[in-house]
Design a protein around this motif. Sequence first.
Motif, PDB file in Angstrom:
ATOM      1  N   ARG A 133       0.836  -1.204   0.000  1.00 21.13           N
ATOM      2  CA  ARG A 133       0.000   0.000   0.000  1.00 21.13           C
ATOM      3  C   ARG A 133       0.870   1.254   0.000  1.00 21.13           C
ATOM      4  N   TRP A 134       1.960   1.215   0.763  1.00 21.62           N
ATOM      5  CA  TRP A 134       2.887   2.340   0.841  1.00 21.62           C
ATOM      6  C   TRP A 134       3.477   2.618  -0.545  1.00 21.62           C
ATOM      7  N   GLU A 135       3.928   1.546  -1.202  1.00 22.16           N
ATOM      8  CA  GLU A 135       4.531   1.694  -2.527  1.00 22.16           C
ATOM      9  C   GLU A 135       3.519   2.237  -3.538  1.00 22.16           C
ATOM     10  N   ALA A 136       2.297   1.755  -3.488  1.00 22.05           N
ATOM     11  CA  ALA A 136       1.265   2.221  -4.410  1.00 22.05           C
ATOM     12  C   ALA A 136       0.946   3.695  -4.178  1.00 22.05           C
ATOM     13  N   ALA A 137       0.903   4.106  -2.915  1.00 20.57           N
ATOM     14  CA  ALA A 137       0.619   5.507  -2.595  1.00 20.57           C
ATOM     15  C   ALA A 137       1.754   6.413  -3.076  1.00 20.57           C
ATOM     16  N   GLU A 138       2.989   5.946  -2.934  1.00 25.02           N
ATOM     17  CA  GLU A 138       4.129   6.737  -3.402  1.00 25.02           C
ATOM     18  C   GLU A 138       4.141   6.832  -4.927  1.00 25.02           C
ATOM     19  N   GLU A 139       3.748   5.777  -5.603  1.00 27.61           N
ATOM     20  CA  GLU A 139       3.667   5.820  -7.064  1.00 27.61           C
ATOM     21  C   GLU A 139       2.617   6.831  -7.515  1.00 27.61           C
ATOM     22  N   ALA A 140       1.491   6.881  -6.827  1.00 31.51           N
ATOM     23  CA  ALA A 140       0.459   7.864  -7.163  1.00 31.51           C
ATOM     24  C   ALA A 140       0.973   9.275  -6.916  1.00 31.51           C
ATOM     25  N   TYR A 141       1.708   9.449  -5.829  1.00 34.68           N
ATOM     26  CA  TYR A 141       2.256  10.770  -5.502  1.00 34.68           C
ATOM     27  C   TYR A 141       3.206  11.245  -6.594  1.00 34.68           C
ATOM     28  N   ALA A 142       3.989  10.322  -7.128  1.00 40.18           N
ATOM     29  CA  ALA A 142       4.947  10.673  -8.180  1.00 40.18           C
ATOM     30  C   ALA A 142       4.250  11.147  -9.452  1.00 40.18           C
ATOM     31  N   THR A 143       3.001  10.780  -9.635  1.00 40.87           N
ATOM     32  CA  THR A 143       2.243  11.222 -10.812  1.00 40.87           C
ATOM     33  C   THR A 143       1.460  12.505 -10.548  1.00 40.87           C
ATOM     34  N   GLY A 144       1.548  13.037  -9.325  1.00 40.36           N
ATOM     35  CA  GLY A 144       0.857  14.275  -8.988  1.00 40.36           C
ATOM     36  C   GLY A 144      -0.388  14.110  -8.145  1.00 40.36           C
ATOM     37  N   ASP A 145      -0.747  12.878  -7.816  1.00 42.48           N
ATOM     38  CA  ASP A 145      -1.921  12.625  -6.978  1.00 42.48           C
ATOM     39  C   ASP A 145      -1.442  12.390  -5.550  1.00 42.48           C
ATOM     40  N   GLU A 146      -1.533  13.413  -4.697  1.00 44.05           N
ATOM     41  CA  GLU A 146      -0.991  13.300  -3.351  1.00 44.05           C
ATOM     42  C   GLU A 146      -1.971  12.712  -2.335  1.00 44.05           C
ATOM     43  N   GLU A 147      -3.246  12.624  -2.669  1.00 51.51           N
ATOM     44  CA  GLU A 147      -4.246  12.214  -1.685  1.00 51.51           C
ATOM     45  C   GLU A 147      -4.029  10.808  -1.127  1.00 51.51           C
ATOM     46  N   PRO A 148      -3.708   9.795  -1.961  1.00 55.02           N
ATOM     47  CA  PRO A 148      -3.495   8.462  -1.374  1.00 55.02           C
ATOM     48  C   PRO A 148      -2.348   8.429  -0.369  1.00 55.02           C
ATOM     49  N   LEU A 149      -1.267   9.157  -0.639  1.00 55.86           N
ATOM     50  CA  LEU A 149      -0.139   9.134   0.279  1.00 55.86           C
ATOM     51  C   LEU A 149      -0.450   9.923   1.548  1.00 55.86           C
ATOM     52  N   VAL A 150      -1.142  11.047   1.420  1.00 58.48           N
ATOM     53  CA  VAL A 150      -1.553  11.793   2.612  1.00 58.48           C
ATOM     54  C   VAL A 150      -2.423  10.904   3.497  1.00 58.48           C
ATOM     55  N   ALA A 151      -3.402  10.246   2.897  1.00 60.58           N
ATOM     56  CA  ALA A 151      -4.305   9.383   3.664  1.00 60.58           C
ATOM     57  C   ALA A 151      -3.550   8.236   4.328  1.00 60.58           C
ATOM     58  N   PHE A 152      -2.590   7.658   3.608  1.00 65.91           N
ATOM     59  CA  PHE A 152      -1.829   6.539   4.166  1.00 65.91           C
ATOM     60  C   PHE A 152      -0.938   6.997   5.309  1.00 65.91           C
ATOM     61  N   MET A 153      -0.269   8.149   5.161  1.00 69.84           N
ATOM     62  CA  MET A 153       0.584   8.660   6.231  1.00 69.84           C
ATOM     63  C   MET A 153      -0.235   8.988   7.482  1.00 69.84           C
ATOM     64  N   LEU A 154      -1.416   9.534   7.292  1.00 71.12           N
ATOM     65  CA  LEU A 154      -2.291   9.822   8.432  1.00 71.12           C
ATOM     66  C   LEU A 154      -2.667   8.528   9.152  1.00 71.12           C
ATOM     67  N   GLU A 155      -2.989   7.508   8.389  1.00 70.47           N
ATOM     68  CA  GLU A 155      -3.345   6.223   8.988  1.00 70.47           C
ATOM     69  C   GLU A 155      -2.164   5.613   9.728  1.00 70.47           C
ATOM     70  N   LEU A 156      -0.984   5.718   9.125  1.00 72.65           N
ATOM     71  CA  LEU A 156       0.209   5.062   9.665  1.00 72.65           C
ATOM     72  C   LEU A 156       0.726   5.746  10.928  1.00 72.65           C
ATOM     73  N   TRP A 157       0.791   7.081  10.902  1.00 69.52           N
ATOM     74  CA  TRP A 157       1.472   7.828  11.962  1.00 69.52           C
ATOM     75  C   TRP A 157       0.538   8.595  12.894  1.00 69.52           C
ATOM     76  N   CYS A 158      -0.700   8.807  12.484  1.00 65.56           N
ATOM     77  CA  CYS A 158      -1.580   9.723  13.221  1.00 65.56           C
ATOM     78  C   CYS A 158      -2.878   9.037  13.630  1.00 65.56           C
TER      79      CYS A 158
END
Length: 258
Positions: A133-158
């Motif tokens: 899931r982390w890798e998929a979110a980072e791949e989306a971020y690299a294409t300009g879609d930051e929402e999956p990675l923001v959501a994943f980081m919030l789930e992971l750390w917050c």
Amino acid sequence: MRMTIPVGADSLWAEDSGGDGEPVVLLHPGIGDLRSWEAVWPALTETCRVVRYDFRGYGGSPAPTEPYDWADDLLAVLDALGIASAHLVGNSQGGATAVEVALRRPDAVRSLVLLAPSAGGWQPSAAEDVEARWEAAEEAYATGDEEPLVAFMLELWCAAGHEPLVRDLVRTSLRAEAAEGLHLRRLPSALDRFGEISVPTTLMLGERDFPSLVALDEQMAAAIPGCRLVRLAGVDHLPQLRVPGLVVETVRAHCAQR
């Protein structure tokens, strides 16, 4: 007083409360900037001289343009402000920075308050599904879609809450991490050196934090001579936002030992 502090060819956005109290430096996490200290700043500045700053590329500090490391920048901040030694309060990568300076320049450190600290040489590990899931979110971020990675980081750390400040800290810190990649020199491994730390230390561990970091923090607290370990039920990676009163009380207790 707010100011910029030169560090090599770059600069850091900083705030210094001034005064003649015990000097305290607040070092923010990788999922935040100096705003992560908002809940403890007013109370700490009543009795201490408190400094906080944004690491290169975070918050109000411009993106780095040259090789650097976090520990050298902290020492540059102390020198610029005329502070020979300080109580260091570090969260996550701020904790790793504080630990490295305590090893590199013990004369510059009066005590350590470590909040869910990382450490030089540590690498997070997770179950395969989390890694995927982390890798998929980072791949989306690299294409300009930051929402999956923001959501994943919030789930992971917050896990203790996704209030607007926390969401904004995570979102803006992702952009900072992307900028630092070209120039940041990673801290040397401290994993076998915790026993060399010689200053009073308290480590606060959030029991809802990322599991592999909890394991690191348990290892660190056991290895640092005389370290006081505080386990925080219901707290995630951001103790200063979840239990600010306890953080203030702990920092003040360290200052009173001087």
